[in-house]
Design an enzyme around this catalytic site. Structure first.
Site, short mmCIF file in Angstrom:
data_model
loop_
_atom_site.label_atom_id
_atom_site.label_comp_id
_atom_site.label_asym_id
_atom_site.label_seq_id
_atom_site.Cartn_x
_atom_site.Cartn_y
_atom_site.Cartn_z
N ASP A 1 -10.93 2.91 4.45
CA ASP A 1 -11.44 1.67 4.29
C ASP A 1 -12.87 1.60 4.29
O ASP A 1 -13.19 0.14 3.80
CB ASP A 1 -10.56 0.70 5.48
CG ASP A 1 -9.56 -0.06 5.07
OD1 ASP A 1 -9.22 -0.12 3.76
OD2 ASP A 1 -8.62 -0.45 5.90
N LYS B 1 0.95 -0.97 -0.08
CA LYS B 1 0.00 -0.09 0.05
C LYS B 1 0.93 1.26 -0.08
O LYS B 1 0.60 2.26 -0.79
CB LYS B 1 -1.04 -0.11 1.24
CG LYS B 1 -2.08 -1.27 1.11
CD LYS B 1 -2.90 -1.25 2.29
CE LYS B 1 -3.77 -2.34 2.18
NZ LYS B 1 -4.53 -2.87 3.56
N GLN C 1 -4.38 -1.85 9.61
CA GLN C 1 -4.26 -3.10 9.09
C GLN C 1 -4.64 -3.90 9.95
O GLN C 1 -4.59 -4.13 11.22
CB GLN C 1 -2.94 -3.09 8.81
CG GLN C 1 -2.54 -4.53 7.97
CD GLN C 1 -3.35 -4.62 6.69
OE1 GLN C 1 -3.39 -3.54 5.86
NE2 GLN C 1 -3.87 -5.69 6.34
#
Ligand code: NAP
Length: 292
Positions: free
Chosen positions: A119, A52, A96
């Site tokens: 997200d 990412k 994460q």
């Protein structure tokens, strides 16, 4: 049979984002800035966050990786999130997953400012998605929609069967494929580990989106001719003959299912790269929204 080439499409998207970033730079404005919080370094998490961050560099975004130890307490993580929420330099950030067991994941996701939740996991953003309101769509489902869109795969009136009901893939996908519009307007069946006679259901599907994480679960005898296959699964299978000690496989027996499919995503090179591209897209969107 057409391969839904996530690697190619994600590159196209990254090039489009780079053009947008160049325009931002020409106007002398601040480039988008994504932060990623990683707690511990277990499993594939560090690899995912690393990709990412590299993707951010490639399109000209600023990126910050916040690494915290495996023994981080819930309070320490919540403090860090508060800091990121209040940092005007950062447009969006992700935490994460999975998190270590001492931390309540739901509590953490709730603490993220919905305007920075690239997200799309915050209940406010999930709710907006379910109500067809403009919001951050979780990156993996967003990537699947984009693949279907760019290949103009017909979804209207089709029977879409989703395998797996996770909050990050299966559940949102079931909402998105059933909503009005394109891609969408499908009749959706959401299956999971309690589903009886799954073959009876998958063999009636026009589109199958598989997100369960069981290698080669979906076999050729479970699908009908011309089915569209989206394989979300990513499993590391130990293999000492490989340099890394494992190989990556999806949920679908690609070799045999692809012979019956009209469209299919490969693993790797299908949904995976799309997920990262859509995270970048959400970050660009966050920057646009937050600078209004
Ligand atoms: P998850 O949280 O691991 O949940 C798996 C889902 O599959 C659950 O809903 C489970 O049912 C269901 N399931 C398990 N065994 C089943 C069976 N035999 N028949 C039918 N359903 C079954 O799911 P996830 O986080 O969405 O991950 C799924 C896979 O996608 C993993 O391989 C993951 O690595 C991969 N993934 C890939 C990306 C990407 O970017 N490509 C992104 C996210 C995840 P229950 O609810 O009843 O337990």
């Amino acid at each position: 049979m057409t391969i839904l080439d996530g690697k190619k499409i994600s590159n196209d998207i990254k090039n489009e984002i780079t053009e947008e970033v160049n325009k931002i730079k020409e106007r002398g404005e601040k480039v988008p800035h994504l932060a990623a919080v990683i707690v511990g370094n277990g499993g594939a998490s560090l690899t995912y966050v690393g990709s990412k961050v590299r993707a951010c560099e490639r399109v000209g975004f600023k990126s910050t990786m916040v690494r915290m130890s495996n023994t981080t307490s819930e309070v320490e993580l919540l403090d860090k999130i508060e800091e990121l929420n209040n940092n005007d330099e950062i447009d969006g950030f992700i935490v994460q997953l999975p998190l270590p067991p001492q931390i309540d994941t739901q509590k953490v996701l709730m603490a993220v400012d919905p305007n920075k939740d690239v997200d799309g996991f915050h209940p406010m953003n999930f709710g907006k998605m379910a109500l067809d309101m403009s919001t951050f769509i979780p990156a993996t489902p967003f990537g699947i929609l984009e693949l279907l869109d760019r290949y103009q795969v017909e979804t209207d009136g089709k029977h879409t069967v989703i395998i797996g009901r996770s909050h990050i893939v299966g559940r949102p996908m079931s909402i998105l494929m059933g909503r009005k519009g394109f891609p969408g307007n499908s009749t959706v069946t959401l299956t999971h580990s309690h589903t009886k006679n799954i073959t009876q259901i998958t063999s009636q599907a026009d589109i199958i989106i598989s997100a369960l994480g069981v290698p080669k679960f979906l076999k050729a005898e479970m699908v009908k001719d011309d089915v569209v296959i989206i394989d979300v699964g990513i499993t590391r299978v130990p293999d000492e003959t490989k340099e890394k000690g494992y190989y990556i496989t999806g949920d679908v027996d690609f070799e045999n299912v692809s012979k019956k499919a009209s469209y299919i995503t490969p693993v790797p090179g299908g949904v995976g790269p799309m997920t990262i591209a859509m995270l970048l897209k959400n970050t660009l969107l966050a920057r646009e929204r937050n600078s209004l």
